[in-house]
Write a protein that holds these residues in place. Structure first.
Motif, PDB file in Angstrom:
ATOM      1  N   ILE A 128      50.909  52.999 -26.477  1.00  7.25           N
ATOM      2  CA  ILE A 128      52.206  52.468 -26.037  1.00  7.25           C
ATOM      3  C   ILE A 128      52.102  51.947 -24.612  1.00  7.25           C
ATOM      4  O   ILE A 128      52.653  50.889 -24.277  1.00  7.25           O
ATOM      5  CB  ILE A 128      53.288  53.561 -26.148  1.00  7.25           C
ATOM      6  CG1 ILE A 128      53.410  54.022 -27.603  1.00  7.25           C
ATOM      7  CG2 ILE A 128      54.626  53.053 -25.637  1.00  7.25           C
ATOM      8  CD1 ILE A 128      54.349  55.189 -27.797  1.00  7.25           C
ATOM      9  N   ALA A 129      51.381  52.683 -23.787  1.00  5.85           N
ATOM     10  CA  ALA A 129      51.230  52.256 -22.387  1.00  5.85           C
ATOM     11  C   ALA A 129      50.494  50.929 -22.299  1.00  5.85           C
ATOM     12  O   ALA A 129      50.848  50.064 -21.478  1.00  5.85           O
ATOM     13  CB  ALA A 129      50.483  53.335 -21.610  1.00  5.85           C
ATOM     14  N   LEU A 130      49.471  50.745 -23.131  1.00  5.88           N
ATOM     15  CA  LEU A 130      48.729  49.492 -23.099  1.00  5.88           C
ATOM     16  C   LEU A 130      49.611  48.336 -23.535  1.00  5.88           C
ATOM     17  O   LEU A 130      49.563  47.248 -22.941  1.00  5.88           O
ATOM     18  CB  LEU A 130      47.495  49.611 -24.001  1.00  5.88           C
ATOM     19  CG  LEU A 130      46.625  48.354 -24.113  1.00  5.88           C
ATOM     20  CD1 LEU A 130      46.078  47.964 -22.743  1.00  5.88           C
ATOM     21  CD2 LEU A 130      45.486  48.571 -25.102  1.00  5.88           C
ATOM     22  N   ILE A 131      50.425  48.550 -24.572  1.00  3.52           N
ATOM     23  CA  ILE A 131      51.316  47.484 -25.022  1.00  3.52           C
ATOM     24  C   ILE A 131      52.352  47.163 -23.947  1.00  3.52           C
ATOM     25  O   ILE A 131      52.695  45.989 -23.739  1.00  3.52           O
ATOM     26  CB  ILE A 131      51.985  47.871 -26.358  1.00  3.52           C
ATOM     27  CG1 ILE A 131      50.931  48.075 -27.443  1.00  3.52           C
ATOM     28  CG2 ILE A 131      52.977  46.805 -26.791  1.00  3.52           C
ATOM     29  CD1 ILE A 131      50.065  46.862 -27.698  1.00  3.52           C
ATOM     30  N   HIS A 132      52.858  48.202 -23.267  1.00  5.61           N
ATOM     31  CA  HIS A 132      53.758  47.945 -22.137  1.00  5.61           C
ATOM     32  C   HIS A 132      53.083  47.044 -21.115  1.00  5.61           C
ATOM     33  O   HIS A 132      53.694  46.081 -20.605  1.00  5.61           O
ATOM     34  CB  HIS A 132      54.152  49.279 -21.487  1.00  5.61           C
ATOM     35  CG  HIS A 132      55.397  49.882 -22.053  1.00  5.61           C
ATOM     36  ND1 HIS A 132      56.658  49.406 -21.760  1.00  5.61           N
ATOM     37  CD2 HIS A 132      55.568  50.932 -22.898  1.00  5.61           C
ATOM     38  CE1 HIS A 132      57.559  50.129 -22.398  1.00  5.61           C
ATOM     39  NE2 HIS A 132      56.924  51.072 -23.103  1.00  5.61           N
ATOM     40  N   GLN A 133      51.862  47.379 -20.792  1.00  9.42           N
ATOM     41  CA  GLN A 133      51.135  46.626 -19.779  1.00  9.42           C
ATOM     42  C   GLN A 133      50.926  45.173 -20.209  1.00  9.42           C
ATOM     43  O   GLN A 133      51.132  44.243 -19.419  1.00  9.42           O
ATOM     44  CB  GLN A 133      49.789  47.307 -19.520  1.00  9.42           C
ATOM     45  CG  GLN A 133      48.920  46.603 -18.494  1.00  9.42           C
ATOM     46  CD  GLN A 133      47.570  47.284 -18.348  1.00  9.42           C
ATOM     47  OE1 GLN A 133      47.329  48.332 -18.933  1.00  9.42           O
ATOM     48  NE2 GLN A 133      46.698  46.674 -17.559  1.00  9.42           N
ATOM     49  N   LEU A 134      50.528  44.962 -21.468  1.00  9.35           N
ATOM     50  CA  LEU A 134      50.263  43.609 -21.943  1.00  9.35           C
ATOM     51  C   LEU A 134      51.552  42.811 -22.099  1.00  9.35           C
ATOM     52  O   LEU A 134      51.585  41.609 -21.815  1.00  9.35           O
ATOM     53  CB  LEU A 134      49.518  43.666 -23.285  1.00  9.35           C
ATOM     54  CG  LEU A 134      48.101  44.256 -23.238  1.00  9.35           C
ATOM     55  CD1 LEU A 134      47.518  44.362 -24.627  1.00  9.35           C
ATOM     56  CD2 LEU A 134      47.199  43.414 -22.345  1.00  9.35           C
ATOM     57  N   MET A 135      52.630  43.489 -22.537  1.00  7.85           N
ATOM     58  CA  MET A 135      53.907  42.789 -22.643  1.00  7.85           C
ATOM     59  C   MET A 135      54.383  42.305 -21.285  1.00  7.85           C
ATOM     60  O   MET A 135      54.897  41.186 -21.135  1.00  7.85           O
ATOM     61  CB  MET A 135      54.958  43.712 -23.276  1.00  7.85           C
ATOM     62  CG  MET A 135      54.789  43.935 -24.778  1.00  7.85           C
ATOM     63  SD  MET A 135      55.304  42.490 -25.699  1.00  7.85           S
ATOM     64  CE  MET A 135      55.149  43.083 -27.379  1.00  7.85           C
ATOM     65  N   LYS A 136      54.217  43.137 -20.325  1.00  8.88           N
ATOM     66  CA  LYS A 136      54.636  42.760 -18.975  1.00  8.88           C
ATOM     67  C   LYS A 136      53.794  41.608 -18.446  1.00  8.88           C
ATOM     68  O   LYS A 136      54.290  40.722 -17.747  1.00  8.88           O
ATOM     69  CB  LYS A 136      54.512  43.977 -18.048  1.00  8.88           C
ATOM     70  CG  LYS A 136      55.008  43.721 -16.637  1.00  8.88           C
ATOM     71  CD  LYS A 136      54.942  44.996 -15.807  1.00  8.88           C
ATOM     72  CE  LYS A 136      55.466  44.754 -14.401  1.00  8.88           C
ATOM     73  NZ  LYS A 136      55.410  45.983 -13.581  1.00  8.88           N
ATOM     74  N   ARG A 137      52.536  41.629 -18.812  1.00 10.86           N
ATOM     75  CA  ARG A 137      51.608  40.603 -18.326  1.00 10.86           C
ATOM     76  C   ARG A 137      51.867  39.247 -18.963  1.00 10.86           C
ATOM     77  O   ARG A 137      51.862  38.216 -18.269  1.00 10.86           O
ATOM     78  CB  ARG A 137      50.178  41.051 -18.602  1.00 10.86           C
ATOM     79  CG  ARG A 137      49.109  40.017 -18.292  1.00 10.86           C
ATOM     80  CD  ARG A 137      47.743  40.572 -18.649  1.00 10.86           C
ATOM     81  NE  ARG A 137      46.717  39.551 -18.598  1.00 10.86           N
ATOM     82  CZ  ARG A 137      45.457  39.748 -18.976  1.00 10.86           C
ATOM     83  NH1 ARG A 137      45.086  40.937 -19.442  1.00 10.86           N
ATOM     84  NH2 ARG A 137      44.579  38.769 -18.913  1.00 10.86           N
ATOM     85  N   PHE A 138      52.124  39.207 -20.265  1.00  8.54           N
ATOM     86  CA  PHE A 138      52.216  37.934 -20.969  1.00  8.54           C
ATOM     87  C   PHE A 138      53.650  37.459 -21.187  1.00  8.54           C
ATOM     88  O   PHE A 138      53.856  36.275 -21.438  1.00  8.54           O
ATOM     89  CB  PHE A 138      51.507  38.028 -22.326  1.00  8.54           C
ATOM     90  CG  PHE A 138      50.021  38.188 -22.223  1.00  8.54           C
ATOM     91  CD1 PHE A 138      49.222  37.151 -21.755  1.00  8.54           C
ATOM     92  CD2 PHE A 138      49.413  39.385 -22.560  1.00  8.54           C
ATOM     93  CE1 PHE A 138      47.853  37.297 -21.648  1.00  8.54           C
ATOM     94  CE2 PHE A 138      48.044  39.538 -22.460  1.00  8.54           C
ATOM     95  CZ  PHE A 138      47.255  38.499 -22.000  1.00  8.54           C
ATOM     96  N   PHE A 139      54.633  38.348 -21.127  1.00  6.82           N
ATOM     97  CA  PHE A 139      56.024  37.942 -21.329  1.00  6.82           C
ATOM     98  C   PHE A 139      56.759  37.707 -20.020  1.00  6.82           C
ATOM     99  O   PHE A 139      57.833  37.107 -20.032  1.00  6.82           O
ATOM    100  CB  PHE A 139      56.761  38.980 -22.174  1.00  6.82           C
ATOM    101  CG  PHE A 139      56.519  38.858 -23.640  1.00  6.82           C
ATOM    102  CD1 PHE A 139      57.424  38.221 -24.467  1.00  6.82           C
ATOM    103  CD2 PHE A 139      55.367  39.361 -24.209  1.00  6.82           C
ATOM    104  CE1 PHE A 139      57.197  38.109 -25.829  1.00  6.82           C
ATOM    105  CE2 PHE A 139      55.124  39.253 -25.562  1.00  6.82           C
ATOM    106  CZ  PHE A 139      56.038  38.625 -26.382  1.00  6.82           C
ATOM    107  N   GLY A 140      56.243  38.222 -18.918  1.00  8.88           N
ATOM    108  CA  GLY A 140      56.858  37.983 -17.621  1.00  8.88           C
ATOM    109  C   GLY A 140      58.236  38.604 -17.509  1.00  8.88           C
ATOM    110  O   GLY A 140      58.450  39.778 -17.843  1.00  8.88           O
ATOM    111  N   GLN A 141      59.192  37.837 -17.065  1.00  8.95           N
ATOM    112  CA  GLN A 141      60.554  38.340 -16.863  1.00  8.95           C
ATOM    113  C   GLN A 141      61.217  38.737 -18.181  1.00  8.95           C
ATOM    114  O   GLN A 141      62.097  39.583 -18.196  1.00  8.95           O
ATOM    115  CB  GLN A 141      61.401  37.282 -16.157  1.00  8.95           C
ATOM    116  CG  GLN A 141      60.916  36.937 -14.754  1.00  8.95           C
ATOM    117  CD  GLN A 141      61.783  35.892 -14.084  1.00  8.95           C
ATOM    118  OE1 GLN A 141      62.695  35.350 -14.700  1.00  8.95           O
ATOM    119  NE2 GLN A 141      61.501  35.604 -12.810  1.00  8.95           N
TER     120      GLN A 141
END
Length: 1485
Positions: free
Chosen positions: A365-378
């Motif tokens: 879950i933490a990795l998906i949080h990190q990647l979502m934040k990275r690629f989805f931005g705001q």
């Protein structure tokens, strides 16, 4: 009704046309023009009828949805359906049926016939047009597929590409964008795919549209790419322009991007649109369900044809995308659809690409949080944690199906373009099922053939992992041949397909001719079959009329091929029992054959029982008759008799080109014929350079594969002048020309020996036999020299054996030398020349000196001489050693100019002789004979045709005579024009025809050569040279005179006319004639040598077959031939110089040698092509392009690679920190304490379980956490991998409670409380309650594995399976049990009562293979399945086994014995159970 509509439409269009022209022309004046333009009117009527039929079909099958109950929504005058009040009808605004109800979409939306369909035209550059249809969400997918294929006439696809992703505009890097566009179009173009998108001018749909546009701009062929847009009707901007009750043809649609607001415009680069309507406006995503159903419907259709066992494959291509795209990917993969995700396209595509290579336990879950934040931005800030958990679970499920997931990375070289990645993804998906085995490989190959992607087949299918048998690939070879896929034919031949095995049955070859494309050969074959069956009995005609069609066999094919080759050949196929129904349609010349065979494996019959069939010949002939160059080239390389095949192809193609009506097709046939002539030349030259004697054998040997004819005869019939002009062929003809004499003898020696024949006994004239003896002597001398010098017994003995094996030649005797000299064609020719000169001399003497009223002895000798010439011409006409037949032989005789002169001279002589024998016509007869002498003298030019110097010049003279003949027409215009004008001016009313012709034609003609008339001017006029009234027949009539007895004509006029006449006739036209002659000479000069060599054959063959005695002594030979052949009826004497039958052993050796020479020729040809300047330029350009792309990729990916390496380093540091944290906690639990303060850690509570979870990765159940609970509409609470164990906290875990009413007795709320007492031992499942199981807690099940030995050697182990006809699956017999001592009650119905009792009695003898928890999709947190796997092995010889076997047979497939194998089609759990049983019996699984 349709006719009325069509008539109204026609009248409407006509009225509109007239109204537009009203200002210019009155309508009454246009009516006659319309009547004259009947063809255009018929076309318009036909188009209107088709349009009306389409409109009628649309009204019957396609509907839209509209609101039938207006209820005010949030905004004023806006209904809850989203449409305004004015867009509702009166019944909807004041409904009587829904009074007092609240608006609901399922009740207040109903279907009505659609009002938006037809053609759509987009404005702007290019004027792109497409088709569209407004459809209801409840439309059946079958109706939509029928609309696409039947109404819109789209060819069924070989592949369906569903492109999904970001619906909003997003940026693609230039390189990725180019690769996507190029790859998508390439895969669609090469495979014949349909591309399905959302259809709007935004996001990924816009990128697809640009790709289609770029292809349309760069390609000259339009309409090949099918891009179908499935969009929501209620979100389309400017949709009112598409509405018309009768359809719009076309509807003009404006692409208004700026004014679209929240709506979307249709993409102008798509070709077809399905606009899905649910009755609402402004709601996106309405089309998703119908699009999914349509894709599923298409994927269930058979690929290519109905007989194919492979369905149309579907692939999902993903660019960018958000949460909705993730759901689309997840659902697609659950349905078995492979997905190709483009890394670098953004958002969810990049998230999945980043974790695709990781294990499921590492996708936290933490990795998906990190990647979502990275690629989805705001956009990430708006995502709740619960949604992140759900997406984590779905992403884990996605990467758990790697066989359906393909990540395209532009940084990797192994993928190539996007098209390769798409096709590889489909093959990977079909390859992963272990149970499919051979069928999986067959499906992959069938897909590759349907896509025509030989590169994919070569790299993905024909690998070292799989060894193919020839018989396994016969179906693929048939598909490749019929589908015109030459590259696949080559690939299959390289991978072991034997053409001999492939054409083992005549049925296969008949099927190939059945599938011939429309061509001239097919039309001729159909006509032959039809004519043949018209002559059959009445019963056969009745069968034809009954619908079975007319039957065709290889005999018809053989007859048609023989007609193309010539009647001198024999049939290629003898009559057989294999026949096929042949149906011809008037509108389509393609043929349909239905098999009607009496023998399923009837071998192909040749023209002799012992003949070896050449399968390469059969395929080559099949390809040539359809003018297919690529397939014919491949088949020619497989021919054993390749030179005969090439020349036969040249003859067939030239014959078809002469018969064809299409000029372009005929030109292609001629080019292909010349191509195979070059092949024959290349192979022959290679053979001649290697061994002249063998090469000459190839020329005159009778080919069993091609109707017992020879290569030389085929080349002559095909008019292959270049082949006949080859030095090797000419050397062979020269050898025949010289007979037994050596070709090195000078002509003067031959002539001298013919006069003084004793010289032949002195060695003055060399014979071929003498040359052979001399060569043998020289070879023996060399052997002795080598033996004396080297002393090598081995070498000399070997050479001696070889030389002794040769047939020793004896010198010719005296009589043989004399006979063979005078019987050679060369000597015959010279004797006939002398004889002909003597004949002309005698003829001249008779005409000038000895032409008496009573024929003299010399004249009688002349008549006898002519009689011998007549007999020789008759012999030539009927002499047919090649078997042409009298009709063709007569045609060939007449087509020869020299024969025409012979016949003409003989006819003149006979007529002159008849006149000469009568007193009244004696002098006329002499005149005819004098003219005949001229013809005989012209015939003398034929003797020069053998000369290498004068022979080509005669050809030039013949061409110039043709030019002169047409030039005389042009010259006669000037001669007659000037002559008539001059005669009319000078002479008044001359009625003497001879003097009129002399003045009007003869004198103007002589003026051209300088003979000027004296009556043109006054100076040379003499009154005594003419007669005044034309009374003197020897003088011309005087011109008109004046009172001074001088000519009255204007002198200046006649002089001017003469000057103009001389200027044009003498200067212009004569110089034009010289220029024409010069052009003809230059044009023919290069080809005269080739033409002369070609015509030389007929002269040599004529004198080879001619009797040795010259005329008039030749009449004795004619008398002998008449008595022998006609009176005694003996067979004609055949010669072997032009055609001979070789022994079978020698034939096989010669063909093997020819095949080796063919390979050398093809190798040299390929080397020349590879070293050509054009090929080098292409190779250099490709290398430069590759280097440029590599540099661009390295430059673009340099920074990205650095970022990725840092990210990996950071990840490794995090993992190390987690490991250290876990070690420290473990030490603390064991009582160890740290001396120093604990350093800060990098982990969180949620992350601390990763290491432990990774250890339990294999223990976590997967099926029990499927997102959709089986047989219900409920979804489980998402449980990521790390949260499965009960030991780890999951604070937001709130699963639904579900208890199926069908699973057991109805329960009240007490069961909910009791469920807390049971906890699934496998961990969380995302669902509470009993679910579909019968009880809380463990639910015992039994899987029965009933085995037996399949053979007496105990090498095959069989097991019993149950066939579920509804599901179409196999399963082990089993079910829920109440006690371990009894079989499941459900098996009583499956097995039958008797078998159930037998097996139940042996239950105690079974071996328990496994017992415990099983990962079942019905499991919940409080109820789960525990299974017992029991193996009962039956004794092969027992009565129980026999009883069970008989019951299995009587079950009609419901029960089946299957071999224990890894290819078995069972569920994963049952496969594991079967594997344990195999290990129990020491069998490999």
């Amino acid at each position: 009704m349709k006719d009325v509509l069509s008539l109204q439409d026609v009248m409407t269009e006509s009225t509109e046309m007239l109204s537009k022209l009203e200002n210019k022309v009155h309508p009454q004046q246009i009516i006659p023009e319309l009547r004259h333009d009947k063809y255009d009117m018929n076309r318009m009527v036909s188009r209107m009828k088709k349009r009306c039929a389409f409109t009628s079909w649309t009204r019957e099958n396609i509907h839209k949805k509209e609101c039938c109950f207006y209820e005010k929504g949030v905004r004023e005058d806006i209904c809850k359906c989203g449409y305004s009040k004015i867009e509702h009808n009166d019944e909807a605004i004041k409904p009587e049926d829904f009074t007092g109800e609240s608006w609901h979409k399922h009740r207040h939306l109903h279907e009505v016939p659609t009002d938006a369909f037809g053609d759509i035209s987009f404005g702007g550059l290019g004027q792109k047009t497409g088709k569209y249809m407004r459809v209801s969400t409840d439309t059946k997918p079958e109706i939509l597929y029928q609309l696409l294929t039947e109404q819109w006439r789209l060819s069924p696809p070989n592949l369906l590409i569903s492109v999904t992703g970001g619906a909003k505009n997003f940026y693609l890097k230039a390189r990725l964008n180019n690769m996507f566009n190029r790859g998508l179009i390439k895969v669609a173009q090469t495979t014949g795919a349909w591309i399905i998108t959302g259809g709007t001018h935004t996001g990924v749909m816009k990128h697809v549209g640009k790709a289609v546009r770029d292809y349309a701009l760069s390609s000259s062929t339009q309409g090949q790419i099918v891009a179908i847009g499935v969009a929501t009707w209620g979100t389309i901007h400017n949709r009112d322009a598409l509405v018309h009750p009768e359809g719009c043809f076309p509807a003009h649609y404006e692409l208004d991007i700026k004014g679209q607001g929240r709506l979307s415009c249709l993409d102008n680069n798509h070709t077809h649109f399905l606009l899905v309507d649910d009755g609402t406006q402004g709601n996106y995503g309405v089309e998703i369900e119908l699009r999914s159903c349509l894709e599923k419907c298409i994927s269930g259709k058979r690929l290519g044809n109905k007989e194919s066992g492979v369905t149309i494959p579907v692939v999902c291509v993903v660019l960018d995308g958000g949460p909705g795209t993730l759901n689309t990917i997840y659902n697609a993969m659950l349905n078995g659809t492979p997905c190709v995700i483009l890394e670098g396209s953004g958002r969810i595509a990049d998230v999945i690409a980043q974790v695709a290579a990781l294990s499921v336990s590492r996708v936290t879950i933490a990795l998906i949080h990190q990647l979502m934040k990275r690629f989805f931005g705001q956009e990430y800030e708006k995502f709740p944690d619960l949604r992140i958990i759900e997406w984590t679970k779905k992403i884990q499920d996605i990467i758990r199906m790697p066989h359906l997931l393909t990540i395209f990375r532009i940084s990797e070289d192994n993928h190539g373009d996007v098209d390769v990645a798409i096709l590889q993804a489909l093959l990977k998906a079909s390859r992963t099922s272990e149970s499919l085995g051979t069928e999986s490989w067959k499906r992959q190959l069938e897909l590759a053939i349907a896509w025509n992607r030989v590169d994919i087949a070569e790299t993905e299918i024909f690998t070292e992992e799989r060894q193919w048998k020839s018989s396994d690939l016969h179906w693929a070879m048939f598909s490749a041949l019929v589908g015109n896929k030459p590259e696949f034919v080559s690939l299959l031949l390289e991978n072991g397909v034997s053409l001999r095995d492939f054409l083992q049955d005549e049925e296969t070859l008949c099927e190939l001719y059945k599938q011939l494309p429309s061509c001239i050969f097919l039309r001729k074959l159909a006509k032959r079959v039809h004519n043949a069956h018209r002559k059959k009995a009445l019963g056969m005609r009745h069968r034809v009329r009954s619908g079975q069609g007319e039957m065709v066999s290889l005999t018809h094919v053989s007859d048609e091929v023989r007609r193309l080759l010539g009647s001198f050949t024999q049939a290629l196929y003898l009559p057989s029992n294999m026949t096929y129904h042949f149906n011809m349609c008037l509108e389509d010349t393609s043929a349909s054959l239905s098999k009607n065979s009496t023998s399923s494996q009837a071998p192909l019959k040749e023209d002799s029982p012992g003949a070896q069939r050449d399968p390469g010949r059969d395929i080559f002939l099949w390809a040539v008759v359809q003018n297919n160059r690529e397939l014919a080239e491949i088949a020619w390389e497989q021919c054993t008799d390749c030179m005969s095949a090439a020349l036969a192809a040249s003859k067939i193609l030239k014959t078809m080109a002469a018969e064809g009506m299409d000029a372009d097709e005929a030109e292609d046939m001629k080019k292909l014929a010349n191509h195979y002539e070059k092949h024959a030349i290349g192979v022959f030259n290679e053979c001649h350079n290697w061994d002249e004697e063998r090469a000459q054998k190839l020329l005159f040997r009778a080919s069993p594969s091609w109707g017992r004819t020879t290569c030389l005869r085929l080349a002559l019939e095909a008019d292959d002048k270049s082949f006949v002009a080859q030095s090797g062929v000419q050397a062979f003809l020269t050898q025949i020309w010289c007979g037994e004499l050596s070709v090195d003898n000078p002509v003067w020696r031959v002539l001298l020996c013919m006069v003084f024949f004793p010289l032949i006994y002195t060695g003055f004239l060399v014979y071929r036999r003498d040359e052979v003896i001399q060569r043998e002597a020289e070879m023996n001398e060399e052997i002795k020299t080598v033996e004396s010098v080297t002393g090598s017994v081995l070498r000399t003995s070997t050479r001696s054996l070889d030389s002794s094996g040769l047939q020793r030649q004896k010198p010719l005797g005296r009589w043989s030398r004399l006979l063979r000299m005078y019987s050679s064609p060369q000597a015959k020719f010279y004797l006939n020349i002398v004889s002909y000169f003597a004949f002309l001399f005698l003829f001249a003497v008779v005409l000038m000196i000895d032409f008496q009223a009573t024929p003299s002895s010399g004249e009688v000798l002349l008549y006898i001489w002519l009689l011998s010439l007549v007999c020789e011409e008759v012999r030539q006409l009927f002499h047919d050693p090649d078997g042409f037949g009298f009709r063709k032989k007569a045609r060939m005789y007449i087509n020869d100019l020299w024969n025409i002169l012979d016949v003409l001279s003989i006819l003149f002589f006979i007529i002159g002789l008849a006149f000469r024998l009568t007193t009244e016509l004696f002098y006329a007869g002499k005149i005819l004979l004098c003219i005949d002498f001229v013809v005989f003298c012209l015939r003398l030019m034929a003797i020069f045709t053998i000369s290498r110097t004068l022979g080509p010049k005669i050809i030039i003279v013949r061409r110039m005579m043709t030019d002169l003949f047409f030039f005389m027409f042009l010259l006669s215009i000037w001669v007659v024009a000037y002559g008539v004008a001059k005669q009319g001016i000078l002479i008044h009313n001359d009625n003497r025809l001879d003097w009129i012709v002399r003045g009007a034609v003869y004198e103007p003609y002589l003026i051209i050569f300088g003979n000027f008339p004296t009556n043109i001017d006054y100076a040379d006029f003499k009154l005594d040279s003419c007669t005044m009234n034309g009374s003197d027949p020897l003088k011309p009539k005087c011109p008109v005179l004046n009172e001074n007895q001088m000519p009255a004509f204007p002198e200046w006029l006649t002089i001017i006319m003469l000057c103009i006449y001389l200027l044009f006739a003498n200067i212009l036209l004569l110089n034009l004639l010289i220029a024409i002659f010069n052009f003809t000479f230059q044009e023919v000069q290069d080809n005269t040598d080739r033409i002369w060599k070609f015509q030389r054959y007929e002269l040599i063959k004529e004198y080879h077959s001619r009797p040795a005695a010259p005329p008039p002594f030749i009449i004795l030979s004619h008398l002998y031939l008449f008595i022998r052949n006609v009176v005694l009826c003996r067979t004609p004497i055949t010669t072997t110089e032009f055609k001979c039958e070789l022994p079978q052993v020698e034939e096989e050796e010669l063909l093997s040698w020819e095949a080796m020479m063919k390979d050398r020729y093809l190798l040299s040809t390929r080397q020349e092509q590879s070293q050509s300047m054009e090929r080098r330029i292409v190779d250099t350009g490709q290398k430069v392009t590759t280097i440029t792309e590599r540099l661009e990729r390295e430059e673009e990916m340099g920074s990205d690679a650095t970022v990725q390496r840092l990210a990996r380093l950071e990840e490794q540091v995090m993992q190390s920190a987690k490991a250290l944290q876990w070690i420290m906690e473990s030490l603390k639990c064991q009582g160890f304490t740290a001396k120093d303060a604990q350093p800060p850690t990098l982990t969180t509570t949620e992350e601390s379980t990763d290491m432990y979870a990774s250890e339990k990765e294999d223990k976590c159940h997967v099926n029990a956490r499927q997102f959709y609970y089986p047989n219900s509409k409920l979804t489980r609470f998402p449980v990521p991998e790390e949260k499965v164990p009960w030991e780890f906290s999951f604070t937001c875990y709130m699963p639904s409670y579900y208890t199926s009413e069908e699973s057991g007795d109805h329960v009240d709320g007490s069961e909910s409380e009791a469920s807390n007492n049971y906890r699934n031992p496998g961990g969380r499942t995302g669902m509470r309650g009993r679910g579909a199981l019968s009880q809380l807690g463990p639910n015992p099940n039994l899987d029965l594995v009933l085995t037996r030995w399949g053979d007496s050697e105990r090498s095959v182990l069989d097991y019993l399976v149950v066939w579920d006809e509804k599901q179409g699956t196999l399963a082990l017999p089993g079910g829920p049990i109440e006690s371990a001592d009894h079989l499941p009650v459900i098996l009583r119905r499956t097995m039958g009562k008797k078998m159930y009792e037998i097996v139940n009695a042996k239950l105690s003898e079974g071996t328990k293979v496994f017992e415990g928890y099983v990962d079942d999709c019905r499991n919940t947190d409080n109820a789960w399945v525990e299974i017992t796997v029991l193996n009962i092995h039956l004794d092969r010889a027992s009565q129980t086994t026999d009883d069970i076997n008989s019951m299995v047979v009587s079950s009609h497939g419901a029960l089946q014995w299957r071999e224990v194998s890894g290819k078995t089609r069972l569920s994963a759990n049952q496969r594991d159970s079967l594997r344990l049983v195999a290990e129990l019996h020491n069998r490999k699984f």
